[in-house]
Write an enzyme that holds these catalytic residues in place. Structure first.
Site, PDB file in Angstrom:
ATOM      1  N   CYS A   2       8.161  -2.541  -1.260  1.00  0.00           N
ATOM      2  CA  CYS A   2       6.762  -2.572  -1.683  1.00  0.00           C
ATOM      3  C   CYS A   2       5.909  -2.357  -0.440  1.00  0.00           C
ATOM      4  CB  CYS A   2       6.441  -3.911  -2.342  1.00  0.00           C
ATOM      5  SG  CYS A   2       4.730  -3.972  -2.894  1.00  0.00           S
ATOM      6  N   HIS A  47       2.401  -2.060  -0.089  1.00  0.00           N
ATOM      7  CA  HIS A  47       1.251  -2.958   0.081  1.00  0.00           C
ATOM      8  C   HIS A  47       1.756  -4.360   0.375  1.00  0.00           C
ATOM      9  CE1 HIS A  47       1.564  -4.966  -3.917  1.00  0.00           C
ATOM     10  NE2 HIS A  47       0.842  -5.872  -3.313  1.00  0.00           N
ATOM     11  N   ASP A  95      -1.804  -0.426  -9.858  1.00  0.00           N
ATOM     12  CA  ASP A  95      -1.914  -0.820  -8.453  1.00  0.00           C
ATOM     13  C   ASP A  95      -3.364  -0.670  -8.004  1.00  0.00           C
ATOM     14  OD1 ASP A  95      -1.556  -1.260  -5.723  1.00  0.00           O
ATOM     15  OD2 ASP A  95       0.407  -0.289  -5.725  1.00  0.00           O
ATOM     16  N   CYS A 105      -0.891   2.266  -3.238  1.00  0.00           N
ATOM     17  CA  CYS A 105       0.558   2.099  -3.425  1.00  0.00           C
ATOM     18  C   CYS A 105       1.318   2.714  -2.236  1.00  0.00           C
ATOM     19  CB  CYS A 105       1.033   2.712  -4.744  1.00  0.00           C
ATOM     20  SG  CYS A 105       2.731   2.251  -5.143  1.00  0.00           S
ATOM     21  N   GLY A 106       1.918   1.859  -1.439  1.00  0.00           N
ATOM     22  CA  GLY A 106       2.617   2.330  -0.229  1.00  0.00           C
ATOM     23  C   GLY A 106       3.822   3.195  -0.557  1.00  0.00           C
ATOM     24  N   THR A 107       4.634   2.749  -1.516  1.00  0.00           N
ATOM     25  CA  THR A 107       5.810   3.559  -1.875  1.00  0.00           C
ATOM     26  C   THR A 107       5.363   4.808  -2.643  1.00  0.00           C
ATOM     27  OG1 THR A 107       6.162   2.085  -3.781  1.00  0.00           O
ATOM     28  CG2 THR A 107       7.494   1.685  -1.817  1.00  0.00           C
TER      29      THR A 107
HETATM   30  O1  PYC Z   1       2.566  -0.605  -2.420  1.00  0.00           O
HETATM   31  O2  PYC Z   1       4.611   0.125  -2.696  1.00  0.00           O
HETATM   32  C1  PYC Z   1       3.613  -0.460  -3.100  1.00  0.00           C
HETATM   33  C2  PYC Z   1       3.628  -1.058  -4.446  1.00  0.00           C
HETATM   34  C3  PYC Z   1       4.621  -0.970  -5.375  1.00  0.00           C
HETATM   35  C4  PYC Z   1       4.176  -1.683  -6.497  1.00  0.00           C
HETATM   36  C5  PYC Z   1       2.930  -2.194  -6.214  1.00  0.00           C
HETATM   37  N1  PYC Z   1       2.607  -1.795  -4.953  1.00  0.00           N
END
Ligand code: PYC
Length: 316
Positions: A89, A91, A234, A238-240
């Site tokens: 994840c 974030h 989100d 969303c980082g991913t």
């Molecule tokens: O930021 O990767 C992220 C993420 C995945 C689900 C919610 N945020």
């Protein structure tokens, strides 16, 4: 005596993260994949108690701090949400960095964080962290999907630490006031993917769907809406998901190594992203770096009172 679980809450671009620092399950010191299975099989009631209502919410991502397998890693983390466990994840990792600093466990500088899908390198300065994510790649380009009630949808399937379907066509109103319609559309797309047997590699469920449109801020490159596994959206970019986007841009030759991509979320928060080529020349993957800021916003004792009928959360 009720059990107490100590948590630190933060948010990264508006998306909340709840890190368990004390009172969580002991998952031992084995490989992370085994620890996730132990959590799922023997302690899933605690996931629900920590993250679902009435203590948590569908939006929140939880993280259980666990001992890393190597002394040089600053922390180990297992992420989870209202639905299940998350490989990575973005974030949440940025939130974890601010949390560890708030606790006095790390200082600004470079740190390695162990997750179930690999080790991520993070660099922190003040409230802002850059994480070098796990290698990310596009699995399939221009997948055409008939979505009941929506029509023909075209998108890419990509891995950025989680599986994403990145929609390429359509003209969606990506404003916060349109969230219920965007949620309806992305849920329908996700259901169509499942019904038509379209998955990530090793038949893994594509649990995130991303829509894109023009940025509202001219300094940014794009705005997104990201549906998360449990049905919430989100608040951050969303980082991913941004890693998956960067992998697709790289595969299309639209973003060069080191070039900055500014991804804006549905509420206007921003992650900046770059990538480098993977060290493995035979691999199609790229290594994205994602930068964002997180702020600690709560220190809480969760009280698990056995007399509370909703002690382990409200069953869904
Ligand atoms: O930021 O990767 C992220 C993420 C995945 C689900 C919610 N945020």
């Amino acid at each position: 005596m009720p059990d107490i679980i100590k948590v630190i809450d933060s948010h990264t671009g508006g998306e909340p993260t709840r890190i368990v620092i004390e009172g969580g399950p002991d998952l031992g010191h084995g490989p992370f994949a085994n620890r996730v299975e132990q959590f799922r099989q023997h302690h899933d009631h605690l996931r629900r108690a920590i993250i679902t209502e009435p203590r948590g919410s569908d939006v929140m991502v939880g993280g259980l701090l666990v001992p890393p397998t190597q002394a040089e890693y600053s922390a180990g983390i297992i992420f989870f949400n209202n639905h299940d466990y998350l490989g990575m994840c973005g974030h949440g990792t940025i939130g974890l960095m601010s949390t560890l600093k708030h606790l006095g466990r790390i200082e600004d500088g470079s740190h390695l964080i162990e997750t179930p899908v690999g080790v991520v390198a993070c660099r922190m300065e003040h409230h802002t962290s850059t994480l070098e994510n796990v290698p990310s790649y596009r699995l399939a380009a221009n997948v055409t999907l008939e979505v009941p009630g929506i029509g023909t949808v075209v998108g890419d399937i990509a891995w950025g630490g989680n599986w994403f379907f990145l929609v390429k066509n359509g003209n969606y109103d990506l404003t916060a006031s349109n969230v219920s319609e965007l949620t309806r559309v992305t849920l329908a797309i996700r259901t169509a993917l499942s019904d038509q047997g379209i998955t990530g590699s090793s038949r893994q469920w594509i649990d995130h769907v991303e829509l894109f449109g023009p940025a509202h801020d001219p300094d940014n490159d794009s705005r997104n809406f990201v549906l998360c596994p449990g049905g919430a959206y989100d608040r951050s970019p969303c980082g991913t998901g941004t890693s998956a986007k960067v992998a697709c841009l790289a595969a299309d030759g639209k973003l060069q190594p080191g070039q900055v991509w500014r991804q804006e979320s549905i509420i206007g928060s921003v992650f900046t992203a770059t990538y480098r080529q993977s060290n493995d020349p035979s691999s199609e993957s790229v290594v994205p770096s994602i930068t964002g800021s997180a702020f600690v916003c709560g220190e809480t004792d969760l009280i698990l009172n056995p007399n509370d009928p909703f002690c382990m959360g409200i069953p869904s």
